[in-house]
Motif scaffolding. Structure first.
Motif, short mmCIF file in Angstrom:
data_model
loop_
_atom_site.label_atom_id
_atom_site.label_comp_id
_atom_site.label_asym_id
_atom_site.label_seq_id
_atom_site.Cartn_x
_atom_site.Cartn_y
_atom_site.Cartn_z
N ARG A 151 0.65 -1.25 0.06
CA ARG A 151 0.15 0.04 -0.06
C ARG A 151 0.79 1.16 -0.01
NH1 ARG A 151 -5.25 -0.69 0.87
NH2 ARG A 151 -5.96 -2.77 1.57
N CYS A 152 0.39 2.21 -0.46
CA CYS A 152 1.20 3.41 -0.71
C CYS A 152 0.06 4.59 -0.53
CB CYS A 152 1.74 3.95 -2.25
SG CYS A 152 2.72 5.22 -2.25
N ASN A 153 0.28 5.41 0.36
CA ASN A 153 -0.65 6.33 1.02
C ASN A 153 -1.93 5.97 1.09
OD1 ASN A 153 -1.21 9.12 1.52
ND2 ASN A 153 -2.02 9.41 -0.71
N GLU A 163 10.18 -5.66 -8.92
CA GLU A 163 9.71 -4.47 -8.60
C GLU A 163 9.46 -4.69 -6.93
OE1 GLU A 163 8.46 -4.81 -11.59
OE2 GLU A 163 10.04 -3.78 -12.24
N PHE A 164 8.56 -5.69 -6.75
CA PHE A 164 8.33 -6.25 -5.19
C PHE A 164 9.40 -6.27 -4.49
CE2 PHE A 164 7.06 -8.93 -2.01
CZ PHE A 164 6.01 -8.75 -1.23
N ASN A 165 10.41 -7.16 -5.04
CA ASN A 165 11.69 -7.60 -4.12
C ASN A 165 12.67 -6.22 -4.08
OD1 ASN A 165 11.00 -10.23 -3.90
ND2 ASN A 165 11.60 -10.81 -5.74
N LEU A 166 12.70 -5.61 -5.03
CA LEU A 166 13.65 -4.22 -5.02
C LEU A 166 12.88 -3.49 -3.78
CD1 LEU A 166 13.91 -3.18 -8.43
CD2 LEU A 166 15.90 -3.73 -6.84
N LEU A 167 11.69 -3.28 -3.92
CA LEU A 167 11.12 -2.40 -2.65
C LEU A 167 11.26 -3.16 -1.27
CD1 LEU A 167 9.35 0.06 -1.73
CD2 LEU A 167 7.20 -1.32 -2.35
N ARG A 168 11.07 -4.28 -1.25
CA ARG A 168 11.30 -5.12 -0.01
C ARG A 168 12.75 -4.77 0.52
NH1 ARG A 168 10.42 -11.65 0.91
NH2 ARG A 168 11.42 -11.69 3.09
N HIS A 169 13.51 -4.92 -0.60
CA HIS A 169 15.18 -4.99 -0.06
C HIS A 169 15.32 -3.46 0.61
CE1 HIS A 169 19.13 -6.42 0.21
NE2 HIS A 169 19.29 -5.37 -0.64
N LEU A 170 14.90 -2.47 -0.26
CA LEU A 170 14.93 -1.03 0.25
C LEU A 170 14.22 -0.88 1.64
CD1 LEU A 170 14.22 0.78 -3.05
CD2 LEU A 170 16.40 0.49 -2.04
N LEU A 171 12.99 -1.45 1.84
CA LEU A 171 12.48 -1.36 2.93
C LEU A 171 13.00 -1.75 4.14
CD1 LEU A 171 8.62 -1.92 2.00
CD2 LEU A 171 9.69 0.18 2.85
N LEU A 206 9.27 1.06 -10.70
CA LEU A 206 8.82 0.84 -9.21
C LEU A 206 8.55 2.58 -8.68
CD1 LEU A 206 8.30 -0.24 -6.48
CD2 LEU A 206 10.94 -0.04 -6.19
N ARG A 207 9.26 3.55 -8.89
CA ARG A 207 9.10 4.75 -8.42
C ARG A 207 7.68 5.49 -9.18
NH1 ARG A 207 13.72 7.33 -9.85
NH2 ARG A 207 14.48 7.72 -7.99
N ARG A 208 7.47 5.24 -10.13
CA ARG A 208 6.39 5.55 -11.01
C ARG A 208 5.18 5.14 -10.45
NH1 ARG A 208 8.10 4.90 -15.73
NH2 ARG A 208 7.31 2.87 -16.26
N THR A 209 5.28 3.66 -10.12
CA THR A 209 4.02 3.14 -9.66
C THR A 209 3.59 3.74 -8.17
OG1 THR A 209 4.60 1.23 -10.78
CG2 THR A 209 3.00 0.89 -9.00
N ILE A 218 9.23 9.04 -3.21
CA ILE A 218 9.38 7.82 -2.43
C ILE A 218 10.87 7.20 -2.37
CG2 ILE A 218 8.52 5.33 -2.35
CD1 ILE A 218 6.37 7.45 -1.51
N ILE A 219 11.66 7.36 -3.51
CA ILE A 219 12.74 6.82 -3.97
C ILE A 219 13.74 7.94 -4.31
CG2 ILE A 219 14.28 5.06 -5.10
CD1 ILE A 219 11.64 3.61 -5.52
N ARG A 220 14.72 7.95 -3.62
CA ARG A 220 15.83 8.88 -3.79
C ARG A 220 16.89 8.47 -4.63
NH1 ARG A 220 19.35 11.03 0.36
NH2 ARG A 220 19.32 9.14 1.42
N THR A 221 17.43 8.90 -5.66
CA THR A 221 18.60 8.51 -6.41
C THR A 221 19.83 9.48 -6.02
OG1 THR A 221 17.23 8.24 -8.27
CG2 THR A 221 19.50 8.63 -8.84
N ILE A 222 21.00 8.58 -5.63
CA ILE A 222 22.21 9.43 -5.15
C ILE A 222 23.06 9.37 -6.18
CG2 ILE A 222 23.99 9.29 -3.47
CD1 ILE A 222 20.47 8.13 -2.58
N ARG A 223 23.34 10.19 -6.86
CA ARG A 223 24.21 10.21 -7.96
C ARG A 223 25.70 9.42 -7.87
NH1 ARG A 223 25.17 15.65 -11.39
NH2 ARG A 223 22.97 15.30 -11.57
N SER A 224 25.77 8.40 -8.48
CA SER A 224 27.23 7.79 -8.56
C SER A 224 27.37 6.67 -7.24
CB SER A 224 28.27 8.54 -8.43
OG SER A 224 28.53 9.61 -9.64
#
Length: 234
Positions: A151-153, A163-171, A206-209, A218-224
């Motif tokens: 769930r988001c918001n 995408e699910f597994n990426l989000l799980r790892h980030l969480l 994932l970010r777009r969804t 939701i997701i930060r991109t840190i350059r390099s």
């Protein structure tokens, strides 16, 4: 739980090609040679979709589809037909058998994977809902690991397996910045070669969804460096 797709085919090359395509997007696959094997494996292994190889000289695919749809325990299992050139005459029989989707080969892998993502348990988690289980949360995002609900918001969102597994790892550790190499090692199978650009594509999806349901980043991109989750919804 990795979504399992049964591949019904007598063609070894067909099975190898599509097994590889499925693995690149986080699906597991197993071969079922006929209706009896498909019924047994679908029930015992809790398969979440079936792919049928439709060859011009064979009428097995509509028969298998009919058999699967008549089985009360797995009748809602998505069945997808991949129709070989010259086998288009089977289309009407497949429709009568209750096929969920059909494509004439050659088909772009992305189109097939999009279809599977839309029809597997990740899109319909209520099939395996449990009363309790481990949850992960960060800002607007909540994940029930056991039931594959995200769930988001406050709104339920549908994610493909990668995408699910990426989000799980980030969480698992929202404050950590994960490099692309770390995400590849955590999310993709060891025997699949994945480039960093592939990570960017899936993160973007994932970010777009997620951000369709939330006004916050939701997701930060840190350059390099890589990616991490925002701990606050600001």
């Amino acid at each position: 739980m990795t979504p399992l797709v049964l591949i019904c085919s007598q063609d070894a090359e067909f099975c190898l090609i599509y097994s590889h395509i499925l693995k690149t997007d986080g699906f597991a696959s197993e071969l079922a040679g006929d209706l009896e094997e498909a019924l047994t494996m679908a029930g015992e292994r809790r398969a979440q979709a079936v792919m049928l190889d439709c060859q011009p000289a064979s009428t097995a695919a509509p028969t298998i589809c009919t058999g699967l749809k008549r089985e009360s325990q797995i009748g809602d299992l998505p069945v997808i037909a991949l129709i070989a050139p010259g086998a288009g005459s089977q289309q009407l029989d497949l429709l009568k058998a209750g096929i969920d989707a059909s494509f004439v080969r050659p088909i772009a892998p992305a189109k097939l994977l999009d279809c599977l993502r839309a029809k597997t348990v990740l899109a319909r988690p209520e099939r395996y809902e449990r009363k309790s289980g481990r949850s992960l949360c960060c800002g607007d995002v909540e994940m029930s690991v056991d039931t594959y609900r995200v769930r988001c918001n406050g709104q339920e969102v549908r994610l493909g397996p990668i995408e699910f597994n990426l989000l799980r790892h980030l969480l698992e550790n929202p404050s950590k910045v994960y490099s692309r190499a770390e995400l590849i090692g955590a999310v993709w199978p060891d025997n699949i070669h994945v480039g960093e650009r592939t990570v960017d594509v899936h993160i973007s999806r994932l970010r777009r969804t997620l951000e369709t349901s939330s006004p916050h980043r939701i997701i930060r991109t840190i350059r390099s460096a890589g990616y991490s989750l925002e701990e606050q919804g600001d």
